[in-house]
Every structure is written in structure tokens, then in C-alpha cells.
Design an enzyme around this catalytic site. Structure first.
Site, PDB file in Angstrom:
ATOM      1  CG  ASP A  46     -17.664 -20.111 -24.054  1.00  0.00           C
ATOM      2  OD1 ASP A  46     -16.952 -19.246 -23.520  1.00  0.00           O
ATOM      3  OD2 ASP A  46     -18.902 -20.023 -24.152  1.00  0.00           O
TER       4      ASP A  46
ATOM      5  CD  GLN B  82     -23.391 -14.990 -22.117  1.00  0.00           C
ATOM      6  OE1 GLN B  82     -22.583 -14.485 -22.878  1.00  0.00           O
ATOM      7  NE2 GLN B  82     -23.081 -15.343 -20.878  1.00  0.00           N
TER       8      GLN B  82
ATOM      9  CE  LYS C 199     -18.839 -13.258 -21.896  1.00  0.00           C
ATOM     10  NZ  LYS C 199     -19.675 -14.429 -21.664  1.00  0.00           N
TER      11      LYS C 199
END
Ligand code: NAP
Length: 247
Positions: A69, A46, A2
Site C-alpha cells: 500500500d 484493509q 482485490k
């Protein structure tokens, strides 16, 4: 992956490690600091979070406007209501794959195997959210589903996100079906690293029987990263008031 992707497209990314031993308070404090930083447009916690830390604590602390997200309860609510602020990255990536492959989902039977908060549920909600997203009939399966194979076989589009290496075989797939393999599983292998990555679908057995089959690695994984960049750009655009044309 990422961070490298951010670098490649010119998005500055900062990485904050939180000592797992420091617990939920330390994680919350780090997220709040990033919430308050006007230079930060998007925040991603994460997952999985360290053992002993409640995932929902971390997710709930992120400013919903920076929640790239799409996991904050406010954003989950908006998704369920059919008005997503951010489309969660993996489900959004799957939608993009279907569109890019010209898969007609109008009236189609879509079976999703897996009901997790990060793949199965948001994907089902996304597919149901708006008429222009497909008008499909969506069935969501999980580990207690009775006669799973019957539900997977009848699907025009089968999405598998169970985290079970190669458990979908040819018998579970209808001829000509579109199969999206989300699973990424490490299995022992005679390679330099001592393992290889396989999906939830037995690729060799299903290839040629399915009409479309996404590979692992490849397929959904890179799309997830691409949609993260999409959401980060969207967040920056909204926060700055500078219009960015996103296709
Ligand atoms: P998860 O939280 O473990 O959820 C797995 C889901 O699959 C659960 O709903 C579980 O049912 C269901 N399931 C497990 N075994 C099953 C079986 N034998 N039959 C039917 N359903 C079964 O996993 P996740 O986070 O959604 O991830 C799933 C897979 O996708 C993993 O391999 C993960 O690495 C991969 N993944 C890939 C990407 C990507 O970008 N490529 C992104 C996210 C995840 P219950 O609810 O009943 O337990």
C-alpha cells in the site's frame, strides 16, 4: 474485488480476519506473523481498521519491504523525498490514467480536493516527486479551503477525493478540464440493493463541459486494484531477486 483480481492474474492471496473486539494487539500479532512468513511478499491492512484501533499502529507494523500500500512511515518518507519504494495504489492509478489519456501535465495547474493519507497527500507528493512525473503546479484543497470553486475552476486537471456525493457541479469545473473522480459514495436508490454508487462529481452536469471525466463506478477504482497487483509483483520480484519487467 482485490482477491478476485489476484486470482485472475495468478497471485496467491490469503485473507486474515482479525476479530475487531481483540483490539490492536491481535492486529499487530497477525501482521507480524505475515512479516515473518517468507512465503508472503506483500501485506495490505484493509482500512478502515476497527473502531478503537489506531490506524497508524497497524500501518507501522507492516514490514516496509512488504508494504504494497505504501503507507508505512518509511515509505511515506521515501515518497516525500522523491524516491518512492512503492507508489500508493490509488495515486499511482491516477497517474496511469493521466498518462493513458495523453494528458500533458507539464506546467499544468492540478488541483487535488482532499488531503487524506491515502489519496490527496500521496498524490500531491507523487506529482511533485520527479520531473518525469509531470512538472505540474499542485494545489491541495480540503474542507477549510477558502473559495474552493475558484481553485477547482482554474485547474487544468482536477482530482476530487472528498467523499461527498456529487458535490462538484459544472460551475466548479473549467471548460475542457480533465476531471478525475476518486469518490465512491453509497446513496439511497430505488435499486435491488437499495443504493447506488456515485462519485464526488455530478457526472451528468459535468459531462460534456469537462474535456475528460472519469466515471464512477469504473475509472479510478479498477486502476487502484491494478496498481495493487503491480506493487505485489514488484515486491515479489525484489524479494526473490527475479527480475520482472513491469511497464
Ligand atoms: P477522507 O479520509 O474522508 O478525506 C476526505 C478529504 O476531503 C479530507 O481531506 C477533507 O478535508 C476533504 N473534504 C471533505 N469535504 C470537503 C469539502 N466539502 N470541500 C473540500 N474538501 C473536503 O477520504 P479518502 O479516504 O481520501 O477518500 C475520499 C473518497 O475517495 C471517498 O469517497 C472514498 O470512498 C474514495 N476512494 C476511492 C478509491 C478508489 O480506488 N476509487 C480509493 C480511496 C478512496 P479535511 O482534511 O479538512 O477533513
Amino acid at each position: 474485488m482485490k482477491r478476485r483480481a489476484c486470482e485472475e492474474v495468478g497471485i496467491e492471496s490469503v485473507h486474515r480476519d482479525v476479530d475487531p473486539a481483540a483490539g490492536a494487539d491481535a492486529l499487530r500479532a497477525t501482521v507480524r506473523e505475515l512479516n515473518d512468513d517468507p512465503a508472503v511478499d506483500g501485506i495490505l491492512v484493509q482500512l478502515p481498521v476497527p473502531e478503537g484501533v489506531d490506524r497508524s499502529v497497524a500501518v507501522r507494523t507492516v514490514d516496509p519491504e512488504k508494504d504494497v500500500d505504501g503507507f508505512h512511515p518509511e515509505n511515506v518518507g521515501r515518497l516525500v523525498a522523491g524516491d518512492p519504494r512503492f507508489r500508493p495504489c490509488t495515486p499511482h492509478g491516477i497517474q496511469r490514467l493521466l498518462a493513458a489519456a495523453d494528458v500533458d501535465t507539464e506546467g499544468a495547474d492540478i488541483t487535488v480536493v482532499g488531503r487524506s493519507q491515502i489519496v490527496g497527500r500521496p498524490l500531491a507528493n507523487l506529482l511533485l516527486a520527479r520531473a518525469e512525473d509531470g512538472n505540474a503546479t499542485v494545489t491541495v484543497c480540503h474542507s477549510r479551503t477558502r473559495d474552493l470553486a475558484e481553485k477547482t475552476r482554474r485547474a487544468d486537471v482536477l482530482v476530487v477525493a472528498a467523499g461527498r456525493p456529487e458535490f462538484v457541479d459544472r460551475e466548479m469545473v473549467g471548460e475542457g478540464a480533465v476531471v478525475i473522480d476518486v469518490g465512491v459514495n453509497r446513496v439511497d436508490a430505488d435499486t435491488e440493493r437499495g443504493y447506488e454508487l456515485v462519485g464526488d462529481v455530478d457526472f451528468e452536469a459535468v459531462e460534456g463541459h469537462a474535456g475528460v471525466l472519469t466515471p464512477v463506478p469504473g475509472g479510478v477504482g479498477p486502476m487502484t486494484v491494478a496498481m495493487l497487483l503491480y506493487n505485489a509483483t514488484l515486491a515479489a520480484s525484489r524479494r526473490s531477486g527475479v527480475d520482472v519487467e513491469l511497464s
